[in-house]
Design an enzyme around this catalytic site. Structure first.
Site, short mmCIF file in Angstrom:
data_model
loop_
_atom_site.label_atom_id
_atom_site.label_comp_id
_atom_site.label_asym_id
_atom_site.label_seq_id
_atom_site.Cartn_x
_atom_site.Cartn_y
_atom_site.Cartn_z
N LYS A 78 0.85 -1.20 0.00
CA LYS A 78 0.00 0.00 0.00
C LYS A 78 0.88 1.25 0.00
CE LYS A 78 -4.03 1.92 2.53
NZ LYS A 78 -4.93 1.78 3.70
N SER A 158 -10.03 2.25 2.55
CA SER A 158 -9.04 2.93 1.74
C SER A 158 -8.07 2.01 1.02
CB SER A 158 -8.25 3.89 2.64
OG SER A 158 -7.49 3.18 3.60
N SER A 182 -10.53 -0.09 6.80
CA SER A 182 -9.88 -0.02 5.47
C SER A 182 -9.21 -1.27 4.98
CB SER A 182 -8.85 1.11 5.47
OG SER A 182 -9.49 2.33 5.24
#
Ligand code: GLN
Length: 495
Positions: A78, A158, A182
């Protein structure tokens, strides 16, 4: 070679050790798949040179018979994990050009174990969002579609890029972070497994902060076994993070027996929300039945402060964010706005922050600053902290009553269309987190397991919440649920 990308992390590990294929072969298969999947916008910085180098080195370790679980296994990272010399922007314009001269503790641990980094993955800006639409790179796209419709769907947020990449076989597994859901919500939207560990299990050092008392990194994987393997690799005490726990990290994979006889599973009645789609409710029931059939006892429980969780979260998270994001001032990191003659330092801060932060981040900074301001601190921030303590106590009492794990839906719906929420009240988007934020507020581990498809053919997930530090037990219950649900579906390839 493309079939190699379909392997789970465990299968890839075993195949590498058995010399069925090599780490460079596995890496090339993923690099080709990634290049063919630009339509998903999952990767925002590809790192093929690093991947190839790491794969070669991993292969020498495998050849020598000295390979940890992740040695030679290609991962996606990420964007908010700092990675040495590689853009790490948390999907924000304000970090344009920022290449950290160091690695986060998590990525450093993964690299030491021989994992291969394929690139950085898309996400909501500073992890604020539930649809990946606040990213400065544009949204990632869910590989799943509603039947034959061409409507592009959100992979969730997210960690939307992580979820899309794992679901579309663009990495063997990915890292995510979870402040209010998330990891779990995007996992549910894409038919994969995601676990948010107990707060303090995984070091936050070098991970770009959103709300420090809630943020936790965790794995996003193709199945529960992979989550167990990857969680162990990411976990451990880190003196550089004062909230990291000095506790031994068990071999989570070895704890996956599938035997849950005698376990007590709680169903919190407050999670039966008004207006919850019938399909979600039905799935929840089926999940409970599966656990009962596997020998667990199912008990109705009450977590009475649940309804205050979202409002408390949306005070505490922005408060911490406003403070964490104060450091982006045009001086130390990333981007600085172009200035005009006569501009002073305040103009520089203001212009940089106005053009560097997107609208959702600006909203959070404003809300956060407001709830922390002298006149409103007690009314909002202190009140929210008290509510947080009550929410945590609800869980403590349930566990003290003998509950081993709690079963809930992961999300109130399946994946929605990109742009569908564009004109909605922001609170509409915040409702996505209704089942997940309590877990962050209480610091507990929570895992989302794919459990079925809805009538539109989209994946739905169930969430299991465990006792603090008992990720091993929690993953074992998840493993049992996964086996009973038998979710094998994959998105039909259109990209
Ligand atoms: N969707 C939630 C938010 O926007 C949670 C995000 C997260 O867990 N990082 O704050």
């Amino acid at each position: 070679m493309t079939d190699l990308t379909k392997l789970t992390l465990a299968q890839a590990r075993d195949g590498l050790r058995a010399k069925d294929f090599t780490a460079p072969e596995l890496t090339e298969a993923y690099l080709a798949a990634i290049d063919a999947a630009d339509a998903l916008n999952a990767y925002v910085h590809k790192t093929p040179e690093i991947a190839r180098q790491q794969a070669e080195f991993a292969q020498t370790r495998i050849r020598a018979g000295m390979s940890p679980d992740l040695c030679g296994v290609p991962l996606g990272i990420k964007d908010l994990f700092c990675t040495n010399g590689v853009p790490s922007q948390a999907a924000s314009r304000i970090l344009d050009g920022f290449k950290p001269p160091y690695d986060s503790t998590v990525t450093e641990q993964l690299h030491k174990q021989g994992a291969v980094m394929l690139g950085k993955l898309n996400m909501d800006e500073f992890a604020m969002g539930s649809s990946n639409e606040t990213s400065c790179y544009g949204n990632a796209v869910n590989p799943w579609r509603r039947g034959n419709e061409a409507t592009a769907l959100t992979p969730g947020g997210s960690s939307g890029g992580s979820a899309a990449a794992v679901a579309a076989d663009l990495c063997a597994a990915a890292t995510g972070t979870d402040t209010g859901g998330s990891i779990r919500q995007p996992a549910a939207f894409t038919g994969i497994v995601g676990i948010k560990p107990t707060y303090g299990r995984v070091s936050r050092w070098g991970i770009i902060a959103f709300a420090s008392s809630l943020d936790q990194a965790g794995p996003m994987t193709k199945d529960v076994r992979d989550a167990a393997i990857m969680l162990r690799a990411m976990s451990g005490h880190d003196p550089k993070d004062s909230t990291s726990a000095d506790l031994p990290v068990p071999d989570f994979e070895a704890m996956l027996t599938g035997d849950i006889r005698g376990k007590v599973i709680g169903l919190p009645r407050e999670y039966r929300m008004d207006g919850m789609p019938g399909e979600i409710e039905a799935l929840w029931h089926r999940g409970a039945e599966m656990l009962r059939d596997a020998g667990a006892e199912i008990r109705d429980i009450s977590l009475p402060h649940t309804k205050y969780a979202l409002p408390a979260y949306y005070v505490i998270a922005p408060a911490e964010a406003s403070s964490n994001l104060a450091r982006y001032d045009g001086v130390r990191f990333g981007r600085r706005a172009k200035l005009s003659q006569g501009d002073g330092i305040t103009d520089m801060y203001e212009k940089t922050r106005a053009e560097g932060f997107g609208p959702e981040v600006q909203r959070r900074v404003m809300v956060g600053t407001y709830v922390l301001s002298a006149g409103f601190y007690d009314a909002y921030y202190n009140r929210a902290r008290k509510v947080r303590a009550l929410i945590k106590r609800d869980f403590d009492l349930a566990f003290a009553d003998g509950i081993d794990a709690i079963l809930t839906p992961a999300t109130p719906s399946s994946a929605f269309g990109l742009g569908e929420m564009a004109n909605a009240d922001p609170v509409q988007m915040y409702l996505n987190d209704v089942f997940t934020v309590t877990v962050n507020l209480a610091g507990l581990p929570g895992v989302s397991v794919p459990a079925g498809l809805d009538t539109k053919g989209l994946p739905l997930g169930l969430q299991l919440i465990g006792r603090p530090w008992d990720e091993g037990d929690l993953l074992n219950v998840a493993y049992s649920l996964e086996r009973a649900a038998g979710f094998m579906a994959k998105p039909a390839k259109w990209w």
